[in-house]
Design an enzyme around this catalytic site. Structure first.
Site, PDB file in Angstrom:
ATOM      1  N   LYS A 140       0.747  -1.133   0.443  1.00  0.00           N
ATOM      2  CA  LYS A 140      -0.310  -0.097  -0.108  1.00  0.00           C
ATOM      3  C   LYS A 140       0.698   1.490   0.265  1.00  0.00           C
ATOM      4  O   LYS A 140       0.582   2.180   1.242  1.00  0.00           O
ATOM      5  CB  LYS A 140      -1.401   0.163   1.160  1.00  0.00           C
ATOM      6  N   ASP A 163       2.921   6.940  -0.712  1.00  0.00           N
ATOM      7  CA  ASP A 163       4.461   8.122  -1.231  1.00  0.00           C
ATOM      8  C   ASP A 163       4.408   9.189  -2.274  1.00  0.00           C
ATOM      9  O   ASP A 163       3.913   8.600  -2.845  1.00  0.00           O
ATOM     10  CB  ASP A 163       5.524   7.721  -0.268  1.00  0.00           C
TER      11      ASP A 163
HETATM   12  O1  S5P Z   1      -8.967  -2.251   2.207  1.00  0.00           O
HETATM   13  C1  S5P Z   1      -8.986  -3.628   1.823  1.00  0.00           C
HETATM   14  C2  S5P Z   1      -7.770  -3.521   1.809  1.00  0.00           C
HETATM   15  C3  S5P Z   1      -6.719  -5.003   2.020  1.00  0.00           C
HETATM   16  S1  S5P Z   1      -5.511  -5.574   1.206  1.00  0.00           S
HETATM   17  N1  S5P Z   1      -9.240  -4.633   3.285  1.00  0.00           N
HETATM   18  C4  S5P Z   1      -7.871  -5.547   3.992  1.00  0.00           C
HETATM   19  O2  S5P Z   1      -8.954  -6.469   4.584  1.00  0.00           O
HETATM   20  N2  S5P Z   1      -7.109  -5.664   3.002  1.00  0.00           N
HETATM   21  C5  S5P Z   1      -5.370  -6.675   3.402  1.00  0.00           C
HETATM   22  O3  S5P Z   1      -6.757  -7.750   3.345  1.00  0.00           O
HETATM   23  C6  S5P Z   1      -5.613  -6.672   4.708  1.00  0.00           C
HETATM   24  O4  S5P Z   1      -3.748  -5.789   4.976  1.00  0.00           O
HETATM   25  C7  S5P Z   1      -5.447  -7.767   5.430  1.00  0.00           C
HETATM   26  O5  S5P Z   1      -4.085  -8.715   5.049  1.00  0.00           O
HETATM   27  C8  S5P Z   1      -6.710  -8.718   4.507  1.00  0.00           C
HETATM   28  C9  S5P Z   1      -8.087  -9.555   5.122  1.00  0.00           C
HETATM   29  O6  S5P Z   1      -7.495 -10.248   5.877  1.00  0.00           O
HETATM   30  P1  S5P Z   1      -8.516 -10.568   7.383  1.00  0.00           P
HETATM   31  O7  S5P Z   1      -7.643 -11.585   8.270  1.00  0.00           O
HETATM   32  O8  S5P Z   1      -9.100 -10.130   7.578  1.00  0.00           O
HETATM   33  O9  S5P Z   1      -9.492 -11.661   5.922  1.00  0.00           O
END
Ligand code: S5P
Length: 257
Positions: A93, A96
């Site tokens: 993500k 910057d």
């Molecule tokens: O909007 C987002 C974007 C991402 S990349 N919401 C998220 O949760 N993520 C990522 O997806 C977050 O950083 C994590 O690695 C994953 C979700 O994990 P979970 O354990 O909640 O399924």
């Protein structure tokens, strides 16, 4: 906005070789499951990659949460990616100015560009962030996803911001192959959509995450790839649960088509 085209039919519409490769391996392996491997040791990370590799199309890392990171670890991960045919996605993500993200992508201890097929970035800083990342990633044929929406319950993303993010993707097609989003955003079939916030049992966690089920994500909202983390990694039998998600995600895709 939801496409009925198969992953295979969309291969020819993709310009970027990595987008083609990803669709190819998804149709071949019959999986639209990406694993969010949010673990904190090299051992856990590599064990997950080896055990769950056969079930997934993308292995998503947060490399900076690994306590014992080493270049050997990412070399081993790359070998597993080849063995099991999945892409590696570092969920960095970036957010910057161009010069800073250029260094963050190329330098430091992680040297992300050396091993991550895919990265993601926020559009917030404007075109400069694309220029900085492209300076490092283009020559290695890496690709990027832009964050167009997020899964949190109180996200500040607005419709206008999402639209502008889509415009930025369209202007940077040599590097941007799609979005992190909660639903399909345009009528074009040549962007890929990855959606996090996927679970079967839970509607959220205690820190603002919100979840949808595979059918909602793939069939109703028209996303291409569902990203599943703790629902699999924290299960008693991660392989069994991954197989269930894989089947549900594929069934939802077939219903959509
Ligand atoms: O909007 C987002 C974007 C991402 S990349 N919401 C998220 O949760 N993520 C990522 O997806 C977050 O950083 C994590 O690695 C994953 C979700 O994990 P979970 O354990 O909640 O399924």
């Amino acid at each position: 906005m939801i496409t009925k085209l198969t992953y295979e039919q969309r291969i020819t519409q993709m310009q970027h070789p990595l987008a083609k490769q990803l669709l190819q391996l998804m149709s071949h392996k019959k999986t639209n499951l990406a694993l969010a491997a949010d673990v904190t040791s090299a051992d856990e990370l590599l064990t997950l990659a080896d055990k769950l590799g056969p079930e997934i199309c993308v292995f998503k890392t947060h490399i900076d949460i690994i306590d014992d990171f080493s270049i050997d670890m990412v070399n081993a991960l790359q070998k597993l990616a080849k063995k099991h045919q999945f892409l590696i996605f570092e969920d960095r993500k970036f957010a910057d100015i161009g010069n800073t993200v250029m260094h963050q992508y190329r330098d430091g201890i992680y040297k992300i560009v050396e091993w991550a097929d895919l990265i993601n970035a926020h559009s917030l800083p404007g075109q400069g962030i694309m220029n900085g990342l492209k300076k490092v990633g283009l020559s290695k044929q890496r690709a990027c996803l832009l964050l167009a929406q997020m899964s949190g319950s109180e996200t500040l993303f607005t419709e206008e911001y999402t639209k502008k993010t889509v415009n930025m993707a369209e202007e940077n097609r040599d590097f941007v192959i799609g979005f992190i989003a909660q639903q399909r955003l345009t009528n074009n079939h040549d962007f890929l959509y990855m959606t996090p916030g996927v679970s079967l049992a839970q509607s959220g966690d205690s820190l603002g995450q919100t979840y949808n089920d595979p059918y909602t994500v793939i069939a109703k909202n028209g996303s291409d790839i569902m990203i599943v983390g703790r629902a699999i990694t924290e299960a008693n039998d991660p392989v069994k649960v991954a197989k269930t998600f894989r089947q549900l995600g594929w069934d939802a895709y077939e219903q959509r088509c």
